[in-house]
Design a protein around this motif. Structure first.
Motif, PDB file in Angstrom:
ATOM      1  N   MET A  61       0.703  -1.202   0.003  1.00 18.10           N
ATOM      2  CA  MET A  61       0.070  -0.040  -0.024  1.00 18.10           C
ATOM      3  C   MET A  61       0.903   1.207  -0.015  1.00 18.10           C
ATOM      4  O   MET A  61       1.742   1.521   1.050  1.00 18.10           O
ATOM      5  CB  MET A  61      -0.710   0.034   1.031  1.00 18.10           C
ATOM      6  N   CYS A  62       0.827   1.941  -1.071  1.00 18.81           N
ATOM      7  CA  CYS A  62       1.607   3.256  -1.191  1.00 18.81           C
ATOM      8  C   CYS A  62       0.795   4.620  -0.985  1.00 18.81           C
ATOM      9  O   CYS A  62      -0.070   4.985  -1.591  1.00 18.81           O
ATOM     10  CB  CYS A  62       2.397   3.318  -2.667  1.00 18.81           C
ATOM     11  N   TYR A  63       1.460   4.990  -0.013  1.00 16.20           N
ATOM     12  CA  TYR A  63       0.779   6.364   0.352  1.00 16.20           C
ATOM     13  C   TYR A  63       1.203   7.575  -0.171  1.00 16.20           C
ATOM     14  O   TYR A  63       2.593   8.042  -0.205  1.00 16.20           O
ATOM     15  CB  TYR A  63       0.801   6.430   2.126  1.00 16.20           C
ATOM     16  N   LEU A  73      -1.014   8.653   7.224  1.00 18.72           N
ATOM     17  CA  LEU A  73      -0.843   7.248   7.260  1.00 18.72           C
ATOM     18  C   LEU A  73      -0.724   6.859   8.583  1.00 18.72           C
ATOM     19  O   LEU A  73      -1.420   5.741   8.802  1.00 18.72           O
ATOM     20  CB  LEU A  73       0.578   7.262   6.629  1.00 18.72           C
ATOM     21  N   LEU A  77      -3.752   4.295   8.849  1.00 19.97           N
ATOM     22  CA  LEU A  77      -3.141   2.972   7.986  1.00 19.97           C
ATOM     23  C   LEU A  77      -2.127   2.140   8.982  1.00 19.97           C
ATOM     24  O   LEU A  77      -2.183   1.131   9.213  1.00 19.97           O
ATOM     25  CB  LEU A  77      -2.173   3.115   6.674  1.00 19.97           C
ATOM     26  N   ARG A  93      -0.965  -5.662   8.117  1.00 20.14           N
ATOM     27  CA  ARG A  93      -0.065  -4.696   7.731  1.00 20.14           C
ATOM     28  C   ARG A  93       1.135  -4.238   8.353  1.00 20.14           C
ATOM     29  O   ARG A  93       0.927  -4.367   9.623  1.00 20.14           O
ATOM     30  CB  ARG A  93      -0.783  -3.640   6.966  1.00 20.14           C
ATOM     31  N   VAL A  95       4.296  -0.988   8.713  1.00 21.71           N
ATOM     32  CA  VAL A  95       4.592   0.202   7.768  1.00 21.71           C
ATOM     33  C   VAL A  95       6.038   0.205   7.807  1.00 21.71           C
ATOM     34  O   VAL A  95       6.733  -0.110   8.647  1.00 21.71           O
ATOM     35  CB  VAL A  95       4.105   1.485   8.868  1.00 21.71           C
ATOM     36  N   SER A 134       1.517  -7.601   4.524  1.00 25.66           N
ATOM     37  CA  SER A 134       1.041  -6.443   3.668  1.00 25.66           C
ATOM     38  C   SER A 134       1.895  -5.430   4.311  1.00 25.66           C
ATOM     39  O   SER A 134       2.167  -5.451   5.459  1.00 25.66           O
ATOM     40  CB  SER A 134      -0.411  -6.083   3.423  1.00 25.66           C
ATOM     41  N   VAL A 136       2.999  -0.805   4.283  1.00 27.36           N
ATOM     42  CA  VAL A 136       2.497   0.300   3.889  1.00 27.36           C
ATOM     43  C   VAL A 136       3.643   1.018   3.749  1.00 27.36           C
ATOM     44  O   VAL A 136       4.663   1.163   4.558  1.00 27.36           O
ATOM     45  CB  VAL A 136       1.732   1.171   5.031  1.00 27.36           C
ATOM     46  N   VAL A 177      -2.890   5.017  -2.348  1.00 29.36           N
ATOM     47  CA  VAL A 177      -3.548   5.637  -1.142  1.00 29.36           C
ATOM     48  C   VAL A 177      -3.291   7.084  -1.443  1.00 29.36           C
ATOM     49  O   VAL A 177      -2.183   7.635  -1.357  1.00 29.36           O
ATOM     50  CB  VAL A 177      -3.150   5.174   0.125  1.00 29.36           C
ATOM     51  N   VAL A 232      -8.509   4.595   0.057  1.00 29.35           N
ATOM     52  CA  VAL A 232      -7.669   3.585  -0.343  1.00 29.35           C
ATOM     53  C   VAL A 232      -8.273   3.206  -1.831  1.00 29.35           C
ATOM     54  O   VAL A 232      -9.317   2.873  -1.939  1.00 29.35           O
ATOM     55  CB  VAL A 232      -7.743   2.505   0.491  1.00 29.35           C
TER      56      VAL A 232
END
Length: 289
Positions: A61-63, A73, A77, A93, A95, A134, A136, A177, A232
């Motif tokens: 997941m790319c913020y 974030l 997230l 997830r 980070v 996952s 972030v 994201v 998202v």
């Protein structure tokens, strides 16, 4: 020395302490602390879901954008203040953040307890190769932070393709994201154009290249109380491209394969922005540097 060398940030150790830091139950406890709910209330933060995410698939997941400290974030997230677990059940997830963050005593332990890991490529591949795990990530990184001015949405991914390589090597799906309002939290000195602004930017980039993080110059210490809406988007690539959601791992992706995935990702990110800019974007223009 035991705490520094236990390998927890890069998942390189089977030491009991490292296993403790990787325990999802530990992460859930700290992510649900009241202080994160206070953060959500301060920013009136909101998490917007546009589609379901398959918990059996690994997601990167790319913020965007990075902002000064990526409060959107962290609140939506990284933590459970905006009910991430309810919105995306089964998504375990972590980070990914700077390696330098794990060199600070006590702060290192604090972020490990929340499930943070090193953003090095080997660590990211290791996490994304773990079943049902996952990540972030903020692909724009430190350079993007230098452009976190109110009224702007400038992302730095035009030449950043390493995250696409990692996704292909791990067989993971990319998820764009957007954090609407992230850049509105701090006023920073203008480092654009020529003259003093251009010289300031060059000095900041020079320091960033040597220390892996940047020094945006803020005009106030506490963030402004602006609403943050984190949207998202739909997954791109990975098992979502395969029939029956089969995982396809490309250990040595070609530049063409990386470029193709990167192009699709940028298009998906721009679409996500365009779909929601009228409601949350405040008339701000999307820029890709």
């Amino acid at each position: 020395m035991l705490f520094v060398l236990d390998g927890s940030p890069d998942w390189s150790s089977s030491h009991p302490l490292a296993r403790f830091y990787r325990n999802p139950k530990v992460h859930d406890f700290f992510r649900s602390l009241p202080l994160w709910s206070w953060s959500r209330l301060y920013f009136n933060a909101e998490l917007v879901k546009t589609t379901d995410l398959d918990p059996s698939v690994n997601h990167l997941m790319c913020y965007h954008p990075h902002g000064i400290i990526s409060m959107g974030l962290q609140t939506s997230l990284g933590m459970d203040a905006c009910s991430f677990k309810s919105a995306f059940p089964g998504i375990n997830r972590h980070v990914a953040t700077l390696v330098a963050s794990f060199k600070i005593p006590l702060f290192r332990e604090w972020i490990l307890l929340h499930g943070f890991v090193s953003c090095s490529s080997p660590t990211m591949k290791k996490v994304l190769s773990t079943p049902k795990a996952s990540l972030v990530l903020v692909p724009g990184g430190a350079n993007e932070a230098l452009y976190s001015h109110p009224g702007t949405f400038k992302v730095h991914i035009k030449r950043r393709k390493g995250f696409c390589r990692v996704a292909l090597q791990a067989g993971a799906a990319l998820v764009p994201v957007v954090g609407f309002g992230e850049n509105e939290l701090y006023h920073t000195l203008d480092n654009g154009g020529g003259g003093m602004g251009g010289g300031l930017y060059k000095a900041q980039v020079w320091a960033m290249k040597r220390m892996s993080f940047s020094f945006p110059i803020m005009t106030h210490l506490l963030p402004r109380r602006e609403k943050i809406v984190v949207v998202v988007g739909e997954p791109i690539g990975g098992p979502y491209d395969q029939k029956g959601r089969e995982r396809k791992i490309i250990e040595n992706p070609t530049q063409e394969e990386i470029d193709q995935l990167h192009k699709r990702y940028v298009e998906g990110l721009e679409k996500l922005w365009n779909d929601h800019k009228d409601e949350y974007g405040k008339g701000i223009k999307f820029e890709n540097a």
